[in-house]
Enzyme design. Structure first.
Site, PDB file in Angstrom:
ATOM      1  N   GLU A   1      39.148  18.636  26.109  1.00  0.00           N
ATOM      2  CA  GLU A   1      39.459  19.246  27.398  1.00  0.00           C
ATOM      3  C   GLU A   1      38.143  19.514  28.131  1.00  0.00           C
ATOM      4  OE1 GLU A   1      43.561  21.634  26.512  1.00  0.00           O
ATOM      5  OE2 GLU A   1      41.721  22.624  25.904  1.00  0.00           O
TER       6      GLU A   1
ATOM      7  N   SER B   1      37.572  27.977  22.546  1.00  0.00           N
ATOM      8  CA  SER B   1      38.993  27.608  22.638  1.00  0.00           C
ATOM      9  C   SER B   1      39.803  28.725  23.273  1.00  0.00           C
ATOM     10  CB  SER B   1      39.550  27.270  21.257  1.00  0.00           C
ATOM     11  OG  SER B   1      39.305  28.304  20.362  1.00  0.00           O
TER      12      SER B   1
ATOM     13  N   HIS C   1      35.981  21.314  25.342  1.00  0.00           N
ATOM     14  CA  HIS C   1      36.759  21.841  24.207  1.00  0.00           C
ATOM     15  C   HIS C   1      37.299  20.715  23.338  1.00  0.00           C
ATOM     16  CE1 HIS C   1      40.627  23.918  22.668  1.00  0.00           C
ATOM     17  NE2 HIS C   1      39.639  24.152  21.843  1.00  0.00           N
TER      18      HIS C   1
ATOM     19  N   ASN D   1      46.495  24.413  24.184  1.00  0.00           N
ATOM     20  CA  ASN D   1      46.986  25.638  23.555  1.00  0.00           C
ATOM     21  C   ASN D   1      47.996  26.370  24.429  1.00  0.00           C
ATOM     22  OD1 ASN D   1      45.635  25.276  21.168  1.00  0.00           O
ATOM     23  ND2 ASN D   1      43.820  26.391  21.830  1.00  0.00           N
TER      24      ASN D   1
HETATM   25  P1  NAI Z   1      31.878  28.094  12.463  1.00  0.00           P
HETATM   26  O1  NAI Z   1      31.884  29.505  12.009  1.00  0.00           O
HETATM   27  O2  NAI Z   1      32.273  27.021  11.510  1.00  0.00           O
HETATM   28  O3  NAI Z   1      30.407  27.733  13.004  1.00  0.00           O
HETATM   29  C1  NAI Z   1      29.702  28.521  13.894  1.00  0.00           C
HETATM   30  C2  NAI Z   1      28.222  28.280  13.664  1.00  0.00           C
HETATM   31  O4  NAI Z   1      27.489  28.891  14.692  1.00  0.00           O
HETATM   32  C3  NAI Z   1      27.722  28.877  12.362  1.00  0.00           C
HETATM   33  O5  NAI Z   1      26.994  27.884  11.651  1.00  0.00           O
HETATM   34  C4  NAI Z   1      26.823  30.040  12.795  1.00  0.00           C
HETATM   35  O6  NAI Z   1      25.726  30.243  11.942  1.00  0.00           O
HETATM   36  C5  NAI Z   1      26.372  29.570  14.155  1.00  0.00           C
HETATM   37  N1  NAI Z   1      26.027  30.636  15.074  1.00  0.00           N
HETATM   38  C6  NAI Z   1      26.705  31.793  15.312  1.00  0.00           C
HETATM   39  N2  NAI Z   1      26.108  32.509  16.279  1.00  0.00           N
HETATM   40  C7  NAI Z   1      25.029  31.772  16.688  1.00  0.00           C
HETATM   41  C8  NAI Z   1      24.015  31.958  17.674  1.00  0.00           C
HETATM   42  N3  NAI Z   1      23.992  33.036  18.453  1.00  0.00           N
HETATM   43  N4  NAI Z   1      23.080  30.998  17.824  1.00  0.00           N
HETATM   44  C9  NAI Z   1      23.078  29.895  17.054  1.00  0.00           C
HETATM   45  N5  NAI Z   1      24.023  29.668  16.084  1.00  0.00           N
HETATM   46  C10 NAI Z   1      24.972  30.593  15.922  1.00  0.00           C
HETATM   47  O7  NAI Z   1      32.765  28.057  13.785  1.00  0.00           O
HETATM   48  P2  NAI Z   1      33.588  26.840  14.396  1.00  0.00           P
HETATM   49  O8  NAI Z   1      34.935  26.819  13.818  1.00  0.00           O
HETATM   50  O9  NAI Z   1      32.757  25.619  14.353  1.00  0.00           O
HETATM   51  O10 NAI Z   1      33.752  27.328  15.914  1.00  0.00           O
HETATM   52  C11 NAI Z   1      32.702  27.282  16.825  1.00  0.00           C
HETATM   53  C12 NAI Z   1      33.244  27.405  18.233  1.00  0.00           C
HETATM   54  O11 NAI Z   1      34.209  26.371  18.475  1.00  0.00           O
HETATM   55  C13 NAI Z   1      33.969  28.717  18.540  1.00  0.00           C
HETATM   56  O12 NAI Z   1      33.733  29.033  19.878  1.00  0.00           O
HETATM   57  C14 NAI Z   1      35.432  28.342  18.316  1.00  0.00           C
HETATM   58  O13 NAI Z   1      36.318  29.161  19.015  1.00  0.00           O
HETATM   59  C15 NAI Z   1      35.458  26.935  18.878  1.00  0.00           C
HETATM   60  N6  NAI Z   1      36.511  26.073  18.369  1.00  0.00           N
HETATM   61  C16 NAI Z   1      36.863  26.060  17.047  1.00  0.00           C
HETATM   62  C17 NAI Z   1      37.870  25.221  16.590  1.00  0.00           C
HETATM   63  C18 NAI Z   1      38.242  25.181  15.143  1.00  0.00           C
HETATM   64  O14 NAI Z   1      39.299  24.617  14.827  1.00  0.00           O
HETATM   65  N7  NAI Z   1      37.453  25.719  14.244  1.00  0.00           N
HETATM   66  C19 NAI Z   1      38.581  24.328  17.503  1.00  0.00           C
HETATM   67  C20 NAI Z   1      38.081  24.352  18.864  1.00  0.00           C
HETATM   68  C21 NAI Z   1      37.113  25.219  19.258  1.00  0.00           C
END
Ligand code: NAI
Length: 504
Positions: free
Chosen positions: A149, A116, A137, A187
């Protein structure tokens, strides 16, 4: 066939909508057990949908059958057409993930990032074939927020964004095609609301609770900017404000307020810490009610009310009707009688400027924001010279019926004119810079941010010339380039065109 890597809040949602759309999804997460937990979570989500009558058991079984858990190793993704990553938001980690995947997947496999805030171009730059990398996104929660997006990095091939757009259609999400730039579309468009609200607070014009009430009741937003800051948490919002400002190389339109940083550092983060712009008790904000009007104050209003001219003549009629409905006498003369109280209806002016421009006695002048009509709430603004007893009296008299009244200090553009003009101006700049097409801007902002309408439609509703007048007034009064009107707005306003109009 697709792969989803990272099965946290976002990855599990993306996997769900893809699998529900008939796509077989390989799921992987670095954390052992996380992918299984995500599959279990999706199973629960589907059970809820059945309970609500939104799908049947056969759909649930078929969807779960399409979710295949694989190890978090590149080889596990051999043969897939697309990998979507939703891992930790760190450039080097995402780059490593994609460059590791490249030799394992076929040459036509798309590598999509759910980032994001990172540059898609920068993520792609770590790949041997950056043309196959794009942003995909989604918003949280993915199954509910039906917008995505599709972000083209500097080297992304058109077939890649076309394929992602088509896939989004299969999942029932509307794809907004966006060029890679800070904050992408949604955003970026969100900069007008909170940033200007903080500026109004910093200018000492009104309190957060007043700004929120005005934005909800007069401008029609579901939530005020300070309620939103408290909901999201300043630990999230403040860094985003600073990051987008700096990624645009200190673009003044996005300049954050020191108030936000101060409050973040003090731990006044919002709901999560029990105190932000509001104090929370048992999860509910303690909001003081509108002040009880003191009927004695109304007695100060002992003269006819002269309502000044307005940019839209209907506004004057509306306010005269309100004045008459509250039992006050209307001075309908071309100029106010010396004893009359003057109600001014400025657009892009403060009460001081409007009183001087109309050549009326500033002590007897009070301004009302006319741009949003006489609806649920009026904003009443005074100059430093206004007789305070008169202002209080007018607030009581005008607020005696169904209309609530909020008093603010002098401000070019009141509260709602300022914030909506900035939202519209930022939306117009997004169109001007060709970050997204007008047809994508409004639906993406409406769905992604929950605004009553997108910024371009909002500008059309309020009148592009009126919005231009507000910005020119603000720019002229402050000299601050944050208020310089976008050429997209200025040209269309002067030509009498809709803000959604694009050149052929
Ligand atoms: P989260 O922390 O809930 O989940 C991330 C997951 O990825 C975790 O289960 C972790 O174990 C895993 N992980 C981390 N590094 C890894 C790797 N190298 N290989 C495999 N698995 C790995 O995070 P969330 O909130 O789901 O965010 C994920 C992505 O989405 C980020 O890039 C974030 O910026 C983006 N995003 C998040 C939003 C939100 O509202 N939470 C909205 C839009 C985008």
């Amino acid at each position: 066939m697709a792969g989803v890597i990272g099965t946290g809040s976002m990855g599990r949602g993306i996997a769900q909508v893809l699998a529900e759309a008939g796509v077989v999804v390989r799921l992987a997460d670095a954390d052992p057990g996380a992918a299984e937990a995500a599959r279990g979570f999706i199973a629960d989500m589907l059970a809820r949908k059945i309970a609500k009558g939104q799908c049947d058991e056969a759909h649930r079984v078929a969807t779960l059958d399409r979710l295949v858990i694989v190890p978090a190793e590149p080889e596990a993704f051999a043969g897939v057409d697309l990998v979507v990553e939703a891992i930790v938001e760190a450039l080097d980690v995402k780059r490593r993930l994609f460059s590791g995947l490249e030799p394992a997947v076929g040459p036509d496999c798309i590598l999509a990032s759910n980032t994001s805030s990172l540059s898609v171009t920068a993520i792609a730059a770590g790949c041997a074939v950056p043309e196959r990398v794009a942003g995909f996104h989604f918003f949280n929660p993915v199954p509910v927020m039906k917008i995505v997006e599709v972000v083209a990095g500097a080297r992304t091939a058109p077939w890649v964004t076309a394929a992602l757009t088509a896939l989004a259609g299969r999942t029932g999400h509307r794809a907004a095609n966006v060029a890679d730039s800070p904050g992408f579309l949604v955003n970026h468009a969100g900069r007008g609301f909170g940033v200007e609200a903080l500026r109004i607070l910093q200018d000492g014009v009104a309190r957060p609770v007043d700004i929120d009430r005005i934005m909800r009741d007069a401008a029609g937003f579901r939530m005020g900017p300070f309620e939103l800051f408290d909901l999201v948490g300043l630990d999230v919002s403040q860094p985003v404000m600073e990051s987008i400002y700096n990624q645009f190389f200190q673009e003044p339109r996005f300049r954050p307020s020191p108030i936000g940083r101060n409050r973040m550092e003090s731990g006044l983060l919002g709901r999560k810490t029990g105190a932000g712009f509001y104090v929370y008790e048992n999860g509910r904000a303690r909001i003081e009610p509108d002040p009880e009007p003191d009927p004695r104050a109304g007695a100060a209003v002992d003269a006819p009310i002269w309502v000044g001219p307005a940019a839209d003549p209907r506004w004057r009629g509306e306010v005269q009707t309100l004045v008459a409905q509250t039992g006050l006498e209307v001075d309908a003369g071309a100029r106010p009688q010396p004893s009359s109280i003057v109600l001014l209806l400025p657009l892009g002016q403060d009460c001081t400027g409007a009183a001087l421009a109309q050549d009326v006695d500033p002590r007897r002048a009070i301004a009302i924001d006319p741009m949003f009509g006489v609806g649920r709430r009026l904003t009443l603004m005074t100059s430093p010279a206004t007789d305070p007893a008169l202002a209080e009296g007018m607030a009581v008299r005008l607020g005696a019926g169904d209309v609530a009244v909020t008093r603010i200090r002098d401000s070019v553009g009141f509260v709602a004119q300022r914030i909506t003009a900035q939202i519209i101006n930022v939306g117009c700049e997004i169109a001007q810079m060709r970050i997204a097409a007008p047809g994508d801007i409004d639906p993406a902002v409406e769905m992604g941010l929950g605004y009553p309408t997108g910024p371009l439609a909002l500008g059309d509703r309020l009148g592009p010339l009126h919005v231009l007048a507000v910005l020119e007034g603000l720019f002229g009064a402050t000299g601050d380039p944050r208020y310089r009107p976008s050429p997209w707005l200025s040209r269309r306003a002067r030509l009498g065109l809709s803000l959604t109009h694009d050149e052929a």
